[in-house]
Motif scaffolding. Structure first.
Motif, PDB file in Angstrom:
ATOM      1  N   GLY A  68       0.909  -1.135  -0.126  1.00  0.00           N
ATOM      2  CA  GLY A  68      -0.098  -0.097   0.172  1.00  0.00           C
ATOM      3  C   GLY A  68       0.926   1.369   0.075  1.00  0.00           C
ATOM      4  O   GLY A  68       0.685   2.153  -0.720  1.00  0.00           O
ATOM      5  N   ALA A  69       1.932   1.378   0.752  1.00  0.00           N
ATOM      6  CA  ALA A  69       2.962   2.434   0.668  1.00  0.00           C
ATOM      7  C   ALA A  69       3.430   2.600  -0.710  1.00  0.00           C
ATOM      8  O   ALA A  69       3.609   3.837  -1.180  1.00  0.00           O
ATOM      9  CB  ALA A  69       3.816   2.234   2.027  1.00  0.00           C
ATOM     10  N   VAL A  70       3.910   1.656  -1.059  1.00  0.00           N
ATOM     11  CA  VAL A  70       4.539   1.805  -2.332  1.00  0.00           C
ATOM     12  C   VAL A  70       3.519   2.171  -3.544  1.00  0.00           C
ATOM     13  O   VAL A  70       3.954   3.101  -4.259  1.00  0.00           O
ATOM     14  CB  VAL A  70       5.090   0.361  -2.882  1.00  0.00           C
ATOM     15  N   ALA A  71       2.448   1.778  -3.315  1.00  0.00           N
ATOM     16  CA  ALA A  71       1.405   2.175  -4.371  1.00  0.00           C
ATOM     17  C   ALA A  71       1.001   3.664  -4.136  1.00  0.00           C
ATOM     18  O   ALA A  71       1.059   4.505  -5.226  1.00  0.00           O
ATOM     19  CB  ALA A  71       0.151   1.305  -4.342  1.00  0.00           C
ATOM     20  N   GLU A  72       0.957   3.990  -2.940  1.00  0.00           N
ATOM     21  CA  GLU A  72       0.842   5.715  -2.770  1.00  0.00           C
ATOM     22  C   GLU A  72       2.070   6.305  -3.211  1.00  0.00           C
ATOM     23  O   GLU A  72       1.688   7.468  -3.697  1.00  0.00           O
ATOM     24  CB  GLU A  72       0.644   5.873  -1.219  1.00  0.00           C
ATOM     25  N   ALA A  73       3.142   5.778  -3.116  1.00  0.00           N
ATOM     26  CA  ALA A  73       4.425   6.621  -3.505  1.00  0.00           C
ATOM     27  C   ALA A  73       4.641   6.665  -5.070  1.00  0.00           C
ATOM     28  O   ALA A  73       4.761   7.774  -5.605  1.00  0.00           O
ATOM     29  CB  ALA A  73       5.539   5.964  -3.041  1.00  0.00           C
ATOM     30  N   ARG A  74       3.935   5.639  -5.713  1.00  0.00           N
ATOM     31  CA  ARG A  74       3.848   5.619  -7.150  1.00  0.00           C
ATOM     32  C   ARG A  74       2.783   6.590  -7.652  1.00  0.00           C
ATOM     33  O   ARG A  74       3.053   7.281  -8.597  1.00  0.00           O
ATOM     34  CB  ARG A  74       3.545   4.221  -7.762  1.00  0.00           C
ATOM     35  N   ALA A  75       1.592   6.885  -7.125  1.00  0.00           N
ATOM     36  CA  ALA A  75       0.522   7.361  -7.435  1.00  0.00           C
ATOM     37  C   ALA A  75       0.982   8.895  -7.279  1.00  0.00           C
ATOM     38  O   ALA A  75       0.713   9.962  -7.843  1.00  0.00           O
ATOM     39  CB  ALA A  75      -0.548   7.417  -6.362  1.00  0.00           C
ATOM     40  N   ALA A  76       1.919   9.241  -6.235  1.00  0.00           N
ATOM     41  CA  ALA A  76       2.486  10.598  -5.972  1.00  0.00           C
ATOM     42  C   ALA A  76       3.708  10.926  -6.942  1.00  0.00           C
ATOM     43  O   ALA A  76       3.884  12.011  -6.857  1.00  0.00           O
ATOM     44  CB  ALA A  76       2.917  10.636  -4.414  1.00  0.00           C
ATOM     45  N   GLY A  77       3.814  10.003  -7.869  1.00  0.00           N
ATOM     46  CA  GLY A  77       4.972  10.427  -8.796  1.00  0.00           C
ATOM     47  C   GLY A  77       6.237   9.768  -8.553  1.00  0.00           C
ATOM     48  O   GLY A  77       7.313  10.065  -9.580  1.00  0.00           O
ATOM     49  N   GLU A  78       6.495   8.854  -7.752  1.00  0.00           N
ATOM     50  CA  GLU A  78       7.679   8.453  -7.456  1.00  0.00           C
ATOM     51  C   GLU A  78       8.004   7.009  -8.333  1.00  0.00           C
ATOM     52  O   GLU A  78       7.358   6.293  -8.434  1.00  0.00           O
ATOM     53  CB  GLU A  78       7.902   7.824  -5.867  1.00  0.00           C
ATOM     54  N   GLU A  79       9.286   7.185  -9.098  1.00  0.00           N
ATOM     55  CA  GLU A  79       9.248   6.148 -10.134  1.00  0.00           C
ATOM     56  C   GLU A  79      10.648   5.441  -9.720  1.00  0.00           C
ATOM     57  O   GLU A  79      10.721   4.316 -10.443  1.00  0.00           O
ATOM     58  CB  GLU A  79       9.454   6.846 -11.456  1.00  0.00           C
ATOM     59  N   ASP A  80      11.402   6.095  -8.885  1.00  0.00           N
ATOM     60  CA  ASP A  80      12.995   5.454  -8.589  1.00  0.00           C
ATOM     61  C   ASP A  80      12.618   4.001  -8.099  1.00  0.00           C
ATOM     62  O   ASP A  80      11.773   3.826  -6.979  1.00  0.00           O
ATOM     63  CB  ASP A  80      13.718   6.340  -7.983  1.00  0.00           C
ATOM     64  N   PRO A  81      13.081   2.966  -8.377  1.00  0.00           N
ATOM     65  CA  PRO A  81      12.995   1.454  -7.766  1.00  0.00           C
ATOM     66  C   PRO A  81      13.194   1.501  -6.454  1.00  0.00           C
ATOM     67  O   PRO A  81      12.836   0.907  -5.454  1.00  0.00           O
ATOM     68  CB  PRO A  81      13.647   0.547  -8.739  1.00  0.00           C
ATOM     69  N   LEU A  82      14.692   1.842  -6.324  1.00  0.00           N
ATOM     70  CA  LEU A  82      15.034   1.841  -4.786  1.00  0.00           C
ATOM     71  C   LEU A  82      14.398   2.785  -3.879  1.00  0.00           C
ATOM     72  O   LEU A  82      14.148   2.396  -2.794  1.00  0.00           O
ATOM     73  CB  LEU A  82      16.627   2.232  -4.954  1.00  0.00           C
ATOM     74  N   ALA A  83      13.861   3.767  -4.261  1.00  0.00           N
ATOM     75  CA  ALA A  83      13.096   4.669  -3.456  1.00  0.00           C
ATOM     76  C   ALA A  83      11.620   4.044  -3.051  1.00  0.00           C
ATOM     77  O   ALA A  83      11.535   4.136  -1.811  1.00  0.00           O
ATOM     78  CB  ALA A  83      13.023   6.065  -4.187  1.00  0.00           C
ATOM     79  N   LEU A  84      11.210   3.262  -4.033  1.00  0.00           N
ATOM     80  CA  LEU A  84      10.137   2.667  -3.837  1.00  0.00           C
ATOM     81  C   LEU A  84      10.389   1.419  -2.842  1.00  0.00           C
ATOM     82  O   LEU A  84       9.407   1.172  -1.779  1.00  0.00           O
ATOM     83  CB  LEU A  84       9.473   2.230  -5.198  1.00  0.00           C
ATOM     84  N   LEU A  85      11.288   0.717  -2.985  1.00  0.00           N
ATOM     85  CA  LEU A  85      11.506  -0.195  -1.897  1.00  0.00           C
ATOM     86  C   LEU A  85      11.858   0.244  -0.646  1.00  0.00           C
ATOM     87  O   LEU A  85      11.247  -0.158   0.259  1.00  0.00           O
ATOM     88  CB  LEU A  85      12.960  -1.204  -2.472  1.00  0.00           C
TER      89      LEU A  85
END
Length: 204
Positions: A82-99
């Protein structure tokens, strides 16, 4: 038709509530006594239920323990994804940042449910539990590899396994912390280690 549907919904709600109460009682008893020393009688006493009800819903002590573990794993996965999905929705694309976002959510869950983390990582369990736990760890490694876009290179696979291990061990240490402040400090230390181990760094 409406009455039957209403009755079915009431019965489902009652069943769900019974399971919830039994799991809550099992959490307390297992956390206090461990799997081997815990008794079905004490669980149902705390739940205000009956032995027959516990066996009806779970099948026995081993199944109850595993249901508690599955519930904990589902909560951890829900929080992280859920946290990863929210970060993606906010525009985060960097794989390491998402992890790292997912790792922070996982570690926060490790603090919130630290009694369960201690139980499952340091305590005993029913026969076959260790195999089940290792299988779930391999699945976490696979999911992290997909998130990071790691290839089939053995070094990449090893690095993702180490990163996943760092998160898992950090969760164990956080569960043993006496204060939230110490838990937060360990989370930051784990995040720094993950950044240093970034398997995609050579390609950037």
């Amino acid at each position: 038709m409406g009455r039957k549907a209403g009755t079915a919904a009431w019965q489902w709600s009652r069943t769900a509530e019974t399971r919830r109460v039994l799991l809550a009682a099992a959490r307390d008893v297992f956390a206090e006594r461990g799997f081997a020393e815990a008794s079905v009688a004490e669980v149902v006493q705390r739940a205000g239920s009956s032995v027959g009800s516990l066996y009806h819903h779970f099948g026995g002590k081993s199944e109850l323990y595993l249901a508690l573990w599955e519930d904990h794993q589902a909560s951890q996965e829900h929080n992280a994804t859920g946290a990863v999905a929210e970060a993606r929705a906010a525009g985060e694309e960097d794989p390491l940042a998402l992890l790292i976002v997912g790792a922070r959510a996982y570690l926060e869950g490790s603090w919130q449910r630290r009694d369960l983390v201690r139980l499952f990582l340091d305590g005993d369990g029913p026969p076959g539990f260790e195999v089940l736990r290792r299988t779930r760890t391999r699945e976490w490694v696979r999911q992290n590899a997909v998130l990071l876009g790691a290839g089939a290179d053995p070094v990449d696979r090893l690095t993702v396994s180490v990163i996943t291990g760092v998160i898992g061990e950090a969760g164990r240490e956080i569960a043993n912390c006496g204060t939230k402040r110490k838990a937060t400090s360990l989370t930051e230390a784990a995040v720094e280690l993950i950044r240093r181990l970034d398997p995609l760094r050579p390609a950037r």
